[in-house]
Design an enzyme around this catalytic site. Structure first.
Site, PDB file in Angstrom:
ATOM      1  N   LEU A  50       0.860  -1.174   0.000  1.00 35.18           N
ATOM      2  CA  LEU A  50       0.000   0.000   0.000  1.00 35.18           C
ATOM      3  C   LEU A  50       0.899   1.228   0.000  1.00 35.18           C
ATOM      4  CD1 LEU A  50      -2.671  -0.920   2.739  1.00 35.18           C
ATOM      5  CD2 LEU A  50      -2.966  -1.018   0.253  1.00 35.18           C
ATOM      6  N   ASP A  51       0.448   2.302  -0.665  1.00 33.20           N
ATOM      7  CA  ASP A  51       1.194   3.560  -0.607  1.00 33.20           C
ATOM      8  C   ASP A  51       1.391   3.983   0.843  1.00 33.20           C
ATOM      9  OD1 ASP A  51       1.028   3.582  -3.362  1.00 33.20           O
ATOM     10  OD2 ASP A  51      -0.602   5.040  -3.437  1.00 33.20           O
ATOM     11  N   GLN A  52       2.452   4.716   1.097  1.00 36.71           N
ATOM     12  CA  GLN A  52       2.748   5.163   2.464  1.00 36.71           C
ATOM     13  C   GLN A  52       1.569   5.892   3.092  1.00 36.71           C
ATOM     14  OE1 GLN A  52       6.230   7.653   2.799  1.00 36.71           O
ATOM     15  NE2 GLN A  52       6.035   7.894   5.008  1.00 36.71           N
TER      16      GLN A  52
END
Length: 232
Positions: A50-52
């Site tokens: 997942l994106d940060q």
């Protein structure tokens, strides 16, 4: 970090917004979900990310064979992922010409390409990889100054920043998005309002159907967030 599900083959975790999925470049970016999990489960391996700034459900394998089998599920699109987001504007009006299916879902098709000069930004471009997302509206609000929509999203493909790029390309960036939203939309939330809230797949060893949910209390109405996931 305590999993919400664990067995001898896999772990299901809930990543907070602001935490990297894997280590980044530089000593200041070594703290991440995978390292925290591996401190407790040394055999844990990344399957997807997942994106940060995105929060929500993330799956890790336990051992090489589990990683191989779970990766195959993702590659063959046998993992159901569902997100929730708050976006600026009324995407139902933007895509009014496309009739939704019987469950209210509409489709976005747009090839995604890394914008090399402005990386890590991605853009819709004919030379990009074919990308498809589905979305449907859950709630909308409108005032003289601003309108917003709470939506569900399903990525059919799995490109980097796909959901954020697709919604931004329609003219509906996500609130709190530091990469794709203009400053006034970014400022409406202290975090990116994108959360992976559902994950479902068939266990690659036991063949048991598994489904997990991690709902958030978000709204199309200001202040948008009723409950947050603070970074531990």
């Amino acid at each position: 970090m305590t999993p919400i599900h664990e067995d001898e083959h896999l772990l299901v975790l809930e990543k907070p917004s602001g935490l990297l999925s894997v280590p980044g470049r530089g000593p200041d970016k070594q703290d991440c979900l995978s390292k925290r999990v591996q401190d407790r489960y040394p055999d844990a391996l990344i399957v997807h990310r997942l994106d940060q700034d995105t929060s929500g459900l993330l799956l890790m394998a336990r051992g090489i064979e589990a990683q191989r089998r779970l990766s195959k599920l993702f590659e063959t699109r046998q993992v159901k992922k569902r997100y929730v987001a708050v976006v600026a504007g009324q995407p139902e009006q933007t895509q009014a010409a496309e009739l939704p299916d019987e469950d209210g879902w509409r489709t976005i098709d747009g090839p995604i390409l890394l914008d090399w000069e402005r990386r890590p930004l991605h853009i819709i471009h004919p030379d990009g990889k074919a990308s498809r997302s589905r979305w449907r509206a859950l709630q909308s609000s409108h005032s003289d100054n601003f309108s917003a929509s709470l939506i569900e999203l399903e990525p059919v493909t799995g490109r980097t920043h796909q959901l954020r790029v697709h919604m931004q390309s329609m003219g509906h960036p996500m609130l709190g998005d530091s990469l794709y939203a203009p400053p006034d939309i970014k400022a409406l939330s202290p975090r990116l309002l994108l959360h992976a809230q559902e994950l479902a797949f068939v266990h690659p060893f036991t063949e048991q159907a598994l489904a997990f949910k991690a709902p958030v209390q978000w709204s199309a109405l200001s202040p948008f967030i009723a409950g947050q996931h603070p970074l531990p």
